[in-house]
Motif scaffolding. Structure first.
Motif, PDB file in Angstrom:
ATOM      1  N   CYS A  95       1.083  -1.390   0.497  1.00 50.57           N
ATOM      2  CA  CYS A  95       0.201  -0.182  -0.629  1.00 50.57           C
ATOM      3  C   CYS A  95       0.695   1.303  -0.092  1.00 50.57           C
ATOM      4  N   ASN A  96       0.404   2.149  -0.507  1.00 49.97           N
ATOM      5  CA  ASN A  96       1.089   3.047  -1.213  1.00 49.97           C
ATOM      6  C   ASN A  96       0.171   4.729  -0.620  1.00 49.97           C
ATOM      7  N   ALA A  97       0.609   5.823  -0.199  1.00 51.13           N
ATOM      8  CA  ALA A  97      -0.606   6.726   1.119  1.00 51.13           C
ATOM      9  C   ALA A  97       0.734   7.518   0.761  1.00 51.13           C
ATOM     10  N   TYR A  98      -0.029   9.297   0.376  1.00 46.94           N
ATOM     11  CA  TYR A  98       0.413  10.330   0.240  1.00 46.94           C
ATOM     12  C   TYR A  98       0.165  11.145   1.716  1.00 46.94           C
ATOM     13  N   VAL A  99       1.101  11.292   2.291  1.00 45.91           N
ATOM     14  CA  VAL A  99       0.668  11.623   3.347  1.00 45.91           C
ATOM     15  C   VAL A  99       0.875  13.036   4.203  1.00 45.91           C
ATOM     16  N   THR A 100       0.722  13.856   4.647  1.00 45.26           N
ATOM     17  CA  THR A 100       1.099  14.912   5.129  1.00 45.26           C
ATOM     18  C   THR A 100       1.075  14.660   7.359  1.00 45.26           C
ATOM     19  N   GLY A 101       1.694  15.471   7.473  1.00 44.64           N
ATOM     20  CA  GLY A 101       2.073  14.965   8.893  1.00 44.64           C
ATOM     21  C   GLY A 101       3.261  15.604   9.964  1.00 44.64           C
ATOM     22  N   GLY A 102       2.990  15.027  10.715  1.00 43.70           N
ATOM     23  CA  GLY A 102       4.534  15.581  12.392  1.00 43.70           C
ATOM     24  C   GLY A 102       4.717  17.120  11.525  1.00 43.70           C
ATOM     25  N   ILE A 103       5.457  16.878  12.651  1.00 46.31           N
ATOM     26  CA  ILE A 103       5.485  18.699  13.584  1.00 46.31           C
ATOM     27  C   ILE A 103       5.723  19.683  12.126  1.00 46.31           C
ATOM     28  N   GLY A 104       5.773  19.653  10.654  1.00 46.85           N
ATOM     29  CA  GLY A 104       6.185  20.456  10.135  1.00 46.85           C
ATOM     30  C   GLY A 104       5.100  20.351   9.352  1.00 46.85           C
ATOM     31  N   ARG A 105       3.833  19.447   9.478  1.00 47.53           N
ATOM     32  CA  ARG A 105       2.959  19.106   7.811  1.00 47.53           C
ATOM     33  C   ARG A 105       3.859  19.006   7.111  1.00 47.53           C
ATOM     34  N   ILE A 106       4.457  17.933   6.636  1.00 51.25           N
ATOM     35  CA  ILE A 106       4.834  17.784   5.061  1.00 51.25           C
ATOM     36  C   ILE A 106       4.398  16.609   4.979  1.00 51.25           C
ATOM     37  N   ARG A 107       4.429  16.663   3.748  1.00 52.50           N
ATOM     38  CA  ARG A 107       4.015  16.259   2.623  1.00 52.50           C
ATOM     39  C   ARG A 107       4.605  14.710   1.928  1.00 52.50           C
ATOM     40  N   TYR A 108       4.336  14.282   1.979  1.00 62.68           N
ATOM     41  CA  TYR A 108       5.862  12.536   2.245  1.00 62.68           C
ATOM     42  C   TYR A 108       5.040  11.745   1.377  1.00 62.68           C
ATOM     43  N   ARG A 109       5.473  10.879   0.592  1.00 66.31           N
ATOM     44  CA  ARG A 109       5.122   9.544   0.396  1.00 66.31           C
ATOM     45  C   ARG A 109       5.192   8.288   1.188  1.00 66.31           C
ATOM     46  N   TYR A 110       4.381   8.038   1.545  1.00 70.20           N
ATOM     47  CA  TYR A 110       5.222   6.129   2.202  1.00 70.20           C
ATOM     48  C   TYR A 110       4.799   5.330   1.948  1.00 70.20           C
ATOM     49  N   TRP A 111       5.461   3.676   2.361  1.00 68.15           N
ATOM     50  CA  TRP A 111       5.022   2.438   1.903  1.00 68.15           C
ATOM     51  C   TRP A 111       4.700   2.171   3.166  1.00 68.15           C
ATOM     52  N   GLY A 112       4.017   0.733   2.600  1.00 65.45           N
ATOM     53  CA  GLY A 112       3.760   0.160   3.843  1.00 65.45           C
ATOM     54  C   GLY A 112       4.905  -1.258   3.362  1.00 65.45           C
ATOM     55  N   GLN A 113       4.835  -2.468   4.106  1.00 61.75           N
ATOM     56  CA  GLN A 113       6.331  -3.204   4.378  1.00 61.75           C
ATOM     57  C   GLN A 113       5.436  -4.850   3.370  1.00 61.75           C
ATOM     58  N   GLY A 114       3.994  -4.894   2.494  1.00 66.23           N
ATOM     59  CA  GLY A 114       4.098  -5.932   2.195  1.00 66.23           C
ATOM     60  C   GLY A 114       3.539  -6.365   2.725  1.00 66.23           C
ATOM     61  N   THR A 115       2.262  -7.279   1.727  1.00 63.64           N
ATOM     62  CA  THR A 115       1.723  -8.343   1.792  1.00 63.64           C
ATOM     63  C   THR A 115       1.880  -9.803   1.463  1.00 63.64           C
ATOM     64  N   GLN A 116       2.109 -10.535   1.488  1.00 61.19           N
ATOM     65  CA  GLN A 116       2.117 -12.302   0.052  1.00 61.19           C
ATOM     66  C   GLN A 116       0.597 -12.347  -0.405  1.00 61.19           C
ATOM     67  N   VAL A 117       0.468 -12.105  -1.185  1.00 67.42           N
ATOM     68  CA  VAL A 117      -0.679 -13.236  -2.064  1.00 67.42           C
ATOM     69  C   VAL A 117      -0.548 -14.187  -3.067  1.00 67.42           C
ATOM     70  N   THR A 118      -1.111 -15.004  -2.398  1.00 63.03           N
ATOM     71  CA  THR A 118      -0.540 -16.540  -3.113  1.00 63.03           C
ATOM     72  C   THR A 118      -1.618 -17.365  -3.728  1.00 63.03           C
ATOM     73  N   VAL A 119      -2.106 -17.500  -5.574  1.00 63.35           N
ATOM     74  CA  VAL A 119      -3.219 -17.924  -5.709  1.00 63.35           C
ATOM     75  C   VAL A 119      -2.757 -19.104  -6.808  1.00 63.35           C
ATOM     76  N   SER A 120      -3.464 -20.070  -6.184  1.00 68.83           N
ATOM     77  CA  SER A 120      -3.066 -22.039  -6.593  1.00 68.83           C
ATOM     78  C   SER A 120      -3.876 -22.008  -7.779  1.00 68.83           C
ATOM     79  N   SER A 121      -3.342 -22.380  -8.331  1.00 68.59           N
ATOM     80  CA  SER A 121      -3.896 -23.212  -9.694  1.00 68.59           C
ATOM     81  C   SER A 121      -4.938 -24.590  -9.376  1.00 68.59           C
TER      82      SER A 121
END
Length: 121
Positions: A95-121
């Protein structure tokens, strides 16, 4: 500091469904565009679906009609409902998000750590 945490990945048979969640936490003032990306082994990371703060969505052609992206702004959480899963959907989903936050209210692009999806046939 802002964190994005994904959950909901796993192993599923072709034709099955999974629902991914991405929760943002920390010093958040506002969240703009959010999105789900995926990366299969040996391939680049590609956009799967995106959603604006107003709820406008867009999808990769490969998932249109099968995946649905949504968000709950009150909970700072985004979701990806994945139906009719195919083996080619197997990847790590980020997942990815553009978040404004922190003391200085800085806009930054954040990423999650990822989650594995496996689809078997």
């Amino acid at each position: 500091q802002v964190q994005l945490v994904e959950s909901g990945g796993g192993l599923v048979q072709a034709g099955g469904s999974l629902r991914l969640s991405c929760a943002a936490s920390g010093s958040i003032f506002s969240i703009d565009d959010m999105g789900w990306y995926r990366q299969a082994p040996g391939k680049q990371r590609d956009l799967v679906a995106g959603i604006t703060s107003g709820g406008v969505t867009n999808y990769a052609d490969s998932v249109k009609g099968r995946f649905t992206i949504s968000r709950d702004n009150a909970k700072n959480t985004m979701y990806l409902q994945m139906n009719s899963l195919k083996p080619e959907d197997t990847a790590v989903y980020y997942c990815n998000a553009y978040v404004t936050g922190g003391i200085g209210r800085i806009r930054y692009r954040y990423w999650g750590q990822g989650t594995q999806v496996t689809v078997s046939s």
